[in-house]
Motif scaffolding. Structure first.
Motif, PDB file in Angstrom:
ATOM      1  N   SER A 232      29.913  34.187  33.930  1.00  0.00           N
ATOM      2  CA  SER A 232      31.142  35.593  33.436  1.00  0.00           C
ATOM      3  C   SER A 232      31.107  36.443  34.513  1.00  0.00           C
ATOM      4  CB  SER A 232      30.624  36.476  32.474  1.00  0.00           C
ATOM      5  OG  SER A 232      29.320  37.430  32.848  1.00  0.00           O
ATOM      6  N   LEU A 233      32.011  37.178  35.005  1.00  0.00           N
ATOM      7  CA  LEU A 233      32.411  37.933  36.507  1.00  0.00           C
ATOM      8  C   LEU A 233      31.658  39.307  35.954  1.00  0.00           C
ATOM      9  CD1 LEU A 233      36.305  37.916  37.148  1.00  0.00           C
ATOM     10  CD2 LEU A 233      34.289  36.829  38.020  1.00  0.00           C
ATOM     11  N   GLU A 234      30.579  39.424  34.993  1.00  0.00           N
ATOM     12  CA  GLU A 234      30.309  40.684  34.727  1.00  0.00           C
ATOM     13  C   GLU A 234      28.790  40.001  34.977  1.00  0.00           C
ATOM     14  OE1 GLU A 234      28.599  43.571  31.460  1.00  0.00           O
ATOM     15  OE2 GLU A 234      30.099  41.829  30.752  1.00  0.00           O
ATOM     16  N   SER A 235      28.452  39.170  34.914  1.00  0.00           N
ATOM     17  CA  SER A 235      27.086  38.848  35.472  1.00  0.00           C
ATOM     18  C   SER A 235      26.929  38.423  36.570  1.00  0.00           C
ATOM     19  CB  SER A 235      27.005  37.309  34.127  1.00  0.00           C
ATOM     20  OG  SER A 235      26.117  36.357  35.124  1.00  0.00           O
ATOM     21  N   PHE A 236      27.965  37.862  37.044  1.00  0.00           N
ATOM     22  CA  PHE A 236      28.239  37.950  38.263  1.00  0.00           C
ATOM     23  C   PHE A 236      27.979  39.299  39.261  1.00  0.00           C
ATOM     24  CE2 PHE A 236      29.943  38.800  42.509  1.00  0.00           C
ATOM     25  CZ  PHE A 236      30.114  37.812  43.839  1.00  0.00           C
ATOM     26  N   ALA A 237      28.442  40.491  38.586  1.00  0.00           N
ATOM     27  CA  ALA A 237      28.209  42.130  38.912  1.00  0.00           C
ATOM     28  C   ALA A 237      26.660  42.752  38.946  1.00  0.00           C
ATOM     29  CB  ALA A 237      28.975  42.315  38.166  1.00  0.00           C
ATOM     30  N   ASN A 238      26.465  41.968  37.465  1.00  0.00           N
ATOM     31  CA  ASN A 238      24.590  42.120  37.647  1.00  0.00           C
ATOM     32  C   ASN A 238      24.016  41.495  38.865  1.00  0.00           C
ATOM     33  OD1 ASN A 238      25.056  43.816  35.608  1.00  0.00           O
ATOM     34  ND2 ASN A 238      25.397  42.370  33.717  1.00  0.00           N
ATOM     35  N   LYS A 239      24.395  40.752  39.391  1.00  0.00           N
ATOM     36  CA  LYS A 239      23.874  40.244  39.935  1.00  0.00           C
ATOM     37  C   LYS A 239      23.170  40.727  41.538  1.00  0.00           C
ATOM     38  CE  LYS A 239      22.892  36.111  37.658  1.00  0.00           C
ATOM     39  NZ  LYS A 239      23.871  34.286  37.096  1.00  0.00           N
ATOM     40  N   LYS A 247      28.747  48.492  43.364  1.00  0.00           N
ATOM     41  CA  LYS A 247      29.665  49.527  43.273  1.00  0.00           C
ATOM     42  C   LYS A 247      31.601  49.651  43.087  1.00  0.00           C
ATOM     43  CE  LYS A 247      30.748  54.710  43.049  1.00  0.00           C
ATOM     44  NZ  LYS A 247      32.245  54.731  44.006  1.00  0.00           N
ATOM     45  N   TRP A 248      31.823  48.572  44.524  1.00  0.00           N
ATOM     46  CA  TRP A 248      33.174  48.056  44.600  1.00  0.00           C
ATOM     47  C   TRP A 248      33.642  47.761  43.439  1.00  0.00           C
ATOM     48  CZ3 TRP A 248      35.367  43.581  45.959  1.00  0.00           C
ATOM     49  CH2 TRP A 248      35.354  42.875  46.602  1.00  0.00           C
ATOM     50  N   VAL A 249      33.139  46.284  43.520  1.00  0.00           N
ATOM     51  CA  VAL A 249      32.989  45.348  42.121  1.00  0.00           C
ATOM     52  C   VAL A 249      32.729  45.673  41.097  1.00  0.00           C
ATOM     53  CG1 VAL A 249      32.045  43.077  41.623  1.00  0.00           C
ATOM     54  CG2 VAL A 249      31.460  43.667  43.919  1.00  0.00           C
ATOM     55  N   LYS A 250      32.028  46.296  40.403  1.00  0.00           N
ATOM     56  CA  LYS A 250      32.752  46.587  39.197  1.00  0.00           C
ATOM     57  C   LYS A 250      32.918  48.273  38.905  1.00  0.00           C
ATOM     58  CE  LYS A 250      29.923  47.168  35.166  1.00  0.00           C
ATOM     59  NZ  LYS A 250      29.088  45.596  35.103  1.00  0.00           N
ATOM     60  N   GLU A 251      33.708  48.091  39.507  1.00  0.00           N
ATOM     61  CA  GLU A 251      34.956  49.288  39.182  1.00  0.00           C
ATOM     62  C   GLU A 251      35.920  48.463  39.744  1.00  0.00           C
ATOM     63  OE1 GLU A 251      34.803  52.101  42.681  1.00  0.00           O
ATOM     64  OE2 GLU A 251      33.375  53.841  41.705  1.00  0.00           O
ATOM     65  N   GLY A 252      36.606  47.782  40.576  1.00  0.00           N
ATOM     66  CA  GLY A 252      37.834  46.506  40.822  1.00  0.00           C
ATOM     67  C   GLY A 252      37.530  46.029  39.828  1.00  0.00           C
ATOM     68  N   LEU A 253      36.310  45.119  39.184  1.00  0.00           N
ATOM     69  CA  LEU A 253      36.749  43.894  37.494  1.00  0.00           C
ATOM     70  C   LEU A 253      36.856  45.062  36.474  1.00  0.00           C
ATOM     71  CD1 LEU A 253      33.404  42.337  38.358  1.00  0.00           C
ATOM     72  CD2 LEU A 253      35.801  41.306  38.277  1.00  0.00           C
ATOM     73  N   GLY A 254      36.561  46.378  36.655  1.00  0.00           N
ATOM     74  CA  GLY A 254      37.049  47.138  35.842  1.00  0.00           C
ATOM     75  C   GLY A 254      38.322  47.405  35.687  1.00  0.00           C
ATOM     76  N   GLU A 255      38.678  48.357  36.898  1.00  0.00           N
ATOM     77  CA  GLU A 255      40.526  48.236  37.019  1.00  0.00           C
ATOM     78  C   GLU A 255      41.517  46.201  36.962  1.00  0.00           C
ATOM     79  OE1 GLU A 255      44.011  49.534  40.124  1.00  0.00           O
ATOM     80  OE2 GLU A 255      41.846  51.078  39.367  1.00  0.00           O
ATOM     81  N   TYR A 256      40.374  45.511  36.395  1.00  0.00           N
ATOM     82  CA  TYR A 256      41.364  44.075  36.618  1.00  0.00           C
ATOM     83  C   TYR A 256      41.516  43.827  35.658  1.00  0.00           C
ATOM     84  CZ  TYR A 256      41.803  39.172  36.158  1.00  0.00           C
ATOM     85  OH  TYR A 256      42.770  38.475  35.207  1.00  0.00           O
ATOM     86  N   ILE A 257      40.358  43.861  34.794  1.00  0.00           N
ATOM     87  CA  ILE A 257      40.696  44.268  33.311  1.00  0.00           C
ATOM     88  C   ILE A 257      41.381  44.611  32.564  1.00  0.00           C
ATOM     89  CG2 ILE A 257      39.200  44.446  31.277  1.00  0.00           C
ATOM     90  CD1 ILE A 257      36.117  43.349  33.150  1.00  0.00           C
TER      91      ILE A 257
END
Length: 329
Positions: A232-239, A247-257
């Motif tokens: 999952s992308l959330e798992s990748f972000a945590n890694k 920070k940018w990956v988490k925020e970017g994924l949040g907006e994508y979702i």
């Protein structure tokens, strides 16, 4: 290296930065009544002489070319500008190769801001004679022709040239002994790889394709991408939580979702680079302000293009605003 050799260049850069478009001006352009009203806002900027209602794209291309001409004049070491100019070589080589293979003229798509003049590059591609190219570029250009002949897939041209360009950028950065050049190239590689990972994960294209497009020698280990491509992308972000990219990956994924738009990933990745560049404002000696200025001007030109295209097509200010990146000044 004695970084004081950049003192005169940096003084010039500080002067040029005062001519850049600030956030308030960008916002005024976004809120302008229409396309022509937006053009009027640009008339008292350094883009006034470039932009016309009939063909603003050509004007922005000319502005880009002139940025590089000026940077080559004021920078004491050519390789500092070469690092970024190589990305235009990449674009030009891809365009000209695809044109040759398709039997069409793609010279109009090129931007003469690379390290190799477009007229010379055009002859090289037409004749398939690359002996005058730097060794690394020559290898990958010849490989791009070979890969396309085997696969008949134009995407293989893009993938092969990208690998060659970034390998050559790393070679220049390493031989320059300038830490900032190496840092910025590796940051670009990591950002591109993260964007590729997210797209490939969403499209479920798998490990083999990730291996194919992955740019080597970034700060992030290749196994991070290859071994987690089906997670999952959330798992990748945590890694990557303990890296500067989290920070940018988490925020970017949040907006994508929330919106389902992959452009969010591009935007947040680009904003991360702009934020990184802002540190160069505090640097008095070294190549940092020159690199930062070039990338900031490119970001400014992209903002103008987004706004003018939006205005010409009657796109609402809110949607235009969503597409814009942060500004440097």
């Amino acid at each position: 290296m004695d970084n004081t050799i950049f003192a005169q260049s940096i003084a010039r850069i500080r002067s040029l930065e005062t001519k850049m478009i600030d956030k308030a001006k960008i916002e005024a352009m976004v809120e302008s009544r229409d396309f022509n009203d937006c053009l009027r806002f640009l008339q008292d900027t350094q883009y006034g002489s470039y932009i016309t209602a009939s063909n603003y794209e050509e004007g922005l291309k000319s502005a880009t070319i002139d940025i590089y001409k000026e940077m080559y004049k004021i920078c004491p070491l050519r390789e500092v500008v070469d690092i970024l100019a190589l990305r235009y070589d990449s674009h030009n080589i891809k365009s000209l190769i695809k044109g040759k293979l398709a039997g069409i003229d793609t010279l109009y798509l090129t931007v003469d801001a690379g390290t190799i003049p477009v007229d010379r590059l055009n002859i090289m591609v037409k004749e398939e004679n690359f002996r005058d190219m730097p060794k690394t570029l020559r290898y990958y250009v010849e490989k791009a022709f070979e890969n396309y002949k085997n696969s008949q897939d134009p995407q293989d041209i893009d993938i092969t040239i990208d690998k060659g360009i970034y390998e050559y950028m790393l070679e220049i950065a390493e031989s320059s002994k300038m830490e900032y050049l190496l840092d910025i190239v590796k940051l670009m590689i990591d950002t591109i790889n993260i964007k590729s990972f997210i797209r490939i994960n969403i499209q479920e294209r798998g490990r083999d394709f990730m291996q194919k497009v992955l740019l080597p020698k970034g700060n992030l280990d290749k196994d991070l991408f290859l071994n987690n491509i089906t997670d999952s992308l959330e798992s990748f972000a945590n890694k990557i939580m303990h890296t500067d990219y989290f920070k940018w990956v988490k925020e970017g994924l949040g907006e994508y979702i929330k919106k389902g738009d992959l452009g969010s990933i591009e935007k947040y990745g680009d904003n991360y680079i702009i934020d990184y560049l802002k540190k160069a404002k505090l640097v008095s000696f070294g190549p940092d302000p020159i690199i930062a200025y070039i990338l900031a001007r490119e970001n400014e030109i992209r903002a103008i293009r987004i706004i003018l295209t939006g205005k010409r097509n009657d796109v609402s200010p809110d949607i235009i605003r969503e597409r814009l990146r942060d500004v440097y000044v």
